[in-house]
Design a protein around this motif. Structure first.
Motif, short mmCIF file in Angstrom:
data_model
loop_
_atom_site.label_atom_id
_atom_site.label_comp_id
_atom_site.label_asym_id
_atom_site.label_seq_id
_atom_site.Cartn_x
_atom_site.Cartn_y
_atom_site.Cartn_z
N LEU A 4 0.86 -1.18 0.00
CA LEU A 4 0.00 0.00 0.00
C LEU A 4 0.89 1.23 0.00
N VAL A 5 0.66 2.14 -0.93
CA VAL A 5 1.48 3.35 -1.05
C VAL A 5 0.57 4.57 -1.02
N GLU A 6 0.79 5.41 -0.01
CA GLU A 6 -0.02 6.63 0.12
C GLU A 6 0.62 7.79 -0.61
N SER A 7 -0.21 8.72 -1.09
CA SER A 7 0.26 9.96 -1.70
C SER A 7 -0.80 11.04 -1.48
N GLY A 8 -0.39 12.30 -1.73
CA GLY A 8 -1.34 13.40 -1.67
C GLY A 8 -1.31 14.22 -0.40
N GLY A 9 -0.44 13.86 0.54
CA GLY A 9 -0.37 14.65 1.76
C GLY A 9 0.36 15.96 1.53
N GLY A 10 0.52 16.73 2.61
CA GLY A 10 1.24 17.98 2.51
C GLY A 10 0.78 18.98 3.54
N LEU A 11 1.12 20.24 3.27
CA LEU A 11 0.79 21.34 4.17
C LEU A 11 -0.36 22.14 3.58
#
Length: 115
Positions: A4-11
């Protein structure tokens, strides 16, 4: 082995939006219970949202109405749309997949909400 690979996070500023994506290997999105959890510094990991087979969905009380979990089974992806973000939503967010006795986790992705 499921990955499982998460993406799209940030500040993001308070009141803003982010969309997290979890890309899964195999077909677990079609058959398993998919979920998002989060862990803030000094706190235990907690449930954010889960989506079980049959489209049974459950949200944590403090994200109900602001976050939406969804899946794209054809692309083996799970999404978490987060609107109306608050500083208290700041945490490391994890994608989770459960199938039978197996429990899989992504590495986590940071979401930081500034006041």
């Amino acid at each position: 082995q499921v990955q499982l690979v998460e993406s799209g996070g940030g500040l993001v500023q308070a009141g803003g939006s982010l969309r997290l994506t979890c890309a899964a290997s195999g077909r677990i999105v079609s058959f398993g219970t998919m979920g998002w959890y989060r862990q803030a510094p000094g706190k235990q990991r907690e449930l954010v949202a889960i989506l079980a087979p049959g489209s049974n969905i459950r949200y944590a009380d403090d994200v109900q109405g602001r976050f939406t979990i969804s899946t794209d089974r054809a692309r083996n992806k799970v999404f978490l749309q987060m609107n109306g973000l608050k500083p208290e939503d700041t945490a490391l967010y994890y994608c989770n997949a459960k199938l039978s006795a197996y429990d899989y986790w992504g590495q986590g992705i940071q979401v930081t909400v500034s006041p």
